[in-house]
Motif scaffolding. Structure first.
Motif, short mmCIF file in Angstrom:
data_model
loop_
_atom_site.label_atom_id
_atom_site.label_comp_id
_atom_site.label_asym_id
_atom_site.label_seq_id
_atom_site.Cartn_x
_atom_site.Cartn_y
_atom_site.Cartn_z
N ASN A 41 0.83 -1.20 0.00
CA ASN A 41 0.00 0.00 0.00
C ASN A 41 0.87 1.26 0.00
N PHE A 42 1.94 1.23 0.80
CA PHE A 42 2.84 2.37 0.86
C PHE A 42 3.53 2.57 -0.49
N PHE A 43 3.99 1.45 -1.08
CA PHE A 43 4.66 1.52 -2.38
C PHE A 43 3.69 1.99 -3.46
N ALA A 44 2.46 1.45 -3.43
CA ALA A 44 1.47 1.83 -4.43
C ALA A 44 1.12 3.30 -4.33
N TYR A 45 1.09 3.83 -3.10
CA TYR A 45 0.75 5.25 -2.92
C TYR A 45 1.72 6.13 -3.70
N ALA A 48 2.34 3.52 -7.85
CA ALA A 48 1.40 2.76 -8.67
C ALA A 48 1.10 3.45 -9.99
N ASP A 49 1.03 4.80 -9.98
CA ASP A 49 0.74 5.51 -11.22
C ASP A 49 1.83 5.26 -12.26
N ILE A 89 -0.24 9.28 -24.09
CA ILE A 89 -0.91 8.51 -25.15
C ILE A 89 -0.42 7.06 -25.07
N VAL A 90 -1.35 6.13 -25.23
CA VAL A 90 -1.03 4.70 -25.26
C VAL A 90 -1.26 4.21 -26.69
N ASP A 91 -0.25 3.63 -27.29
CA ASP A 91 -0.38 3.11 -28.66
C ASP A 91 -1.18 1.81 -28.63
N ASN A 92 -2.48 1.93 -28.83
CA ASN A 92 -3.37 0.77 -28.78
C ASN A 92 -4.59 1.08 -29.65
N PRO A 93 -4.99 0.15 -30.51
CA PRO A 93 -6.13 0.42 -31.40
C PRO A 93 -7.47 0.47 -30.67
N GLN A 94 -7.56 -0.14 -29.50
CA GLN A 94 -8.83 -0.11 -28.77
C GLN A 94 -9.08 1.29 -28.21
N PRO A 95 -10.23 1.90 -28.50
CA PRO A 95 -10.51 3.22 -27.94
C PRO A 95 -10.79 3.13 -26.45
N ASN A 96 -9.97 3.81 -25.65
CA ASN A 96 -10.14 3.76 -24.20
C ASN A 96 -9.30 4.86 -23.57
N ALA A 97 -9.48 5.06 -22.27
CA ALA A 97 -8.73 6.08 -21.54
C ALA A 97 -8.75 5.75 -20.06
N PHE A 98 -7.77 6.26 -19.33
CA PHE A 98 -7.76 6.10 -17.88
C PHE A 98 -7.00 7.25 -17.23
N ALA A 99 -7.18 7.38 -15.93
CA ALA A 99 -6.45 8.38 -15.14
C ALA A 99 -5.77 7.66 -14.00
N THR A 100 -4.68 8.22 -13.52
CA THR A 100 -3.96 7.63 -12.40
C THR A 100 -3.24 8.73 -11.63
N THR A 144 -5.71 2.69 -8.25
CA THR A 144 -4.39 2.11 -8.49
C THR A 144 -3.99 1.18 -7.34
N VAL A 145 -4.31 1.56 -6.09
CA VAL A 145 -4.00 0.69 -4.96
C VAL A 145 -4.81 -0.59 -5.05
N THR A 146 -6.09 -0.47 -5.43
CA THR A 146 -6.94 -1.65 -5.59
C THR A 146 -6.38 -2.59 -6.64
N ALA A 147 -5.92 -2.02 -7.75
CA ALA A 147 -5.34 -2.85 -8.81
C ALA A 147 -4.10 -3.58 -8.31
N THR A 148 -3.27 -2.90 -7.52
CA THR A 148 -2.04 -3.51 -7.00
C THR A 148 -2.36 -4.68 -6.08
N ILE A 149 -3.29 -4.48 -5.15
CA ILE A 149 -3.62 -5.53 -4.18
C ILE A 149 -4.33 -6.69 -4.87
N ALA A 150 -5.25 -6.38 -5.79
CA ALA A 150 -5.97 -7.43 -6.50
C ALA A 150 -5.01 -8.30 -7.30
N GLY A 151 -4.05 -7.67 -7.95
CA GLY A 151 -3.05 -8.43 -8.70
C GLY A 151 -2.23 -9.33 -7.79
N ALA A 152 -1.87 -8.82 -6.60
CA ALA A 152 -1.10 -9.61 -5.65
C ALA A 152 -1.92 -10.78 -5.11
N ILE A 153 -3.22 -10.55 -4.91
CA ILE A 153 -4.08 -11.64 -4.43
C ILE A 153 -4.14 -12.76 -5.46
#
Length: 291
Positions: A41-45, A48-49, A89-100, A144-153
């Motif tokens: 959690n500390f590292f992700a804070y 993670a971005d 920008i992320v080089d990916n043909p799928q139209p999508n977006a995110f924030a971190t 981002t913290v949720t993604a980190t912990i979920a991946g670890a689980i």
């Protein structure tokens, strides 16, 4: 209330992580898992971005390299009275977006090349306003913290399944049966927690994004187009890292026809309907050009 709910959900994910530690190493394993979870959690804070941006090969852009996209984001940030985020920008043909990012002062937004190519300036403004709303609501740290912990689980669950659990645990142990049960159920539970966190925040970010860009119809139109296109364009990076799927504006796993039982996103039709009701309420259903 939402803050308390999010805290409780994150605590539940930490408890899952500790439960897997107990399965593998008894009380000592649970204690180690707790220390590891706190460290994560500390590292992700703080990191993670950067990890998520690197995971998707995002490259930072400015008004020289992506003038229209960058100008839209900067204008939206000005309208929202918030610091300008780093823009990627992320080089990916799928139209999508995110924030971190851990807070509005240290945040980033990213759009795929597919999104920028496909959407009109008004629709792109609606999407990026949605992402800025996530930042303004301070959702990005939680996501981002949720993604980190979920991946670890998920990783630890696979580890437990492989080694068959702690057969000689102090609890008298379920051994292989216990390992199988927890290895299957823990990632499912983590997915449910992600879903609970993400779904409520998506509706809130839709409403906030509509306010920032000035027209809910822009975002509603963009969501419909992104949903249809995303089903035809698999996102390989997201498929390899499904724990980050909840960070995107539309489920990036749609391209493989995944079961929506554990979808981290509300149904797009419901989101669009809510935005259209909002447009009717504020009288902005008539399209006007961006700018």
């Amino acid at each position: 209330m939402n803050t308390l709910k999010t805290f409780m959900l994150l605590a539940a994910m930490t408890a899952l992580f500790m439960g897997l530690g107990y399965l593998l190493g008894g009380a000592g394993g649970a204690a180690i898992a707790f220390v590891v979870a706190a460290g994560m959690n500390f590292f992700a804070y703080w990191n993670a971005d950067k990890m998520v941006l690197r995971m998707y090969g995002a490259r930072r852009v400015d008004e020289t390299t992506a003038p229209n996209y960058v100008r839209i984001v900067k204008e939206l940030a000005r309208r929202a009275n918030m610091p300008e985020p780093a823009i990627y920008i992320v080089d990916n043909p799928q139209p999508n977006a995110f924030a971190t990012g851990r807070n509005p002062e240290n945040a980033a937004v990213a759009a795929t090349t597919g999104l920028i190519r496909m959407l009109s300036p008004e629709e792109l403004a609606g999407v990026m306003a949605h992402e800025l709303a996530h930042i303004k609501n301070r959702d990005t740290l939680t996501m981002t913290v949720t993604a980190t912990i979920a991946g670890a689980i998920s990783m630890l669950a696979n580890f437990a399944l492989f080694f068959g659990g702690n057969r000689n645990s102090e609890s008298g142990g379920g051994g292989l049966i216990g390992a199988l049960a927890l290895a299957i159920l823990a990632p499912m539970a983590a997915a449910l927690v992600q879903m609970a966190i993400s779904r409520t925040r998506e509706y809130s970010a839709d409403a906030g994004g509509a306010e920032i860009c000035g027209n809910p119809i822009w975002l509603a139109s963009a969501l419909e187009r992104i949903e249809a296109a995303a089903r035809r364009a698999p996102n390989e990076a997201a498929e390899a890292n499904p724990a980050t799927a909840h960070m995107f504006i539309i489920n990036p796993l749609n391209g493989r026809g995944r079961d929506n039982l554990f979808s981290t996103h509300p149904a797009t039709a419901n989101r669009v309907a809510a935005l259209r009701r909002m447009a009717e309420a504020v009288g902005s259903a008539v399209r006007r050009p961006w700018g």
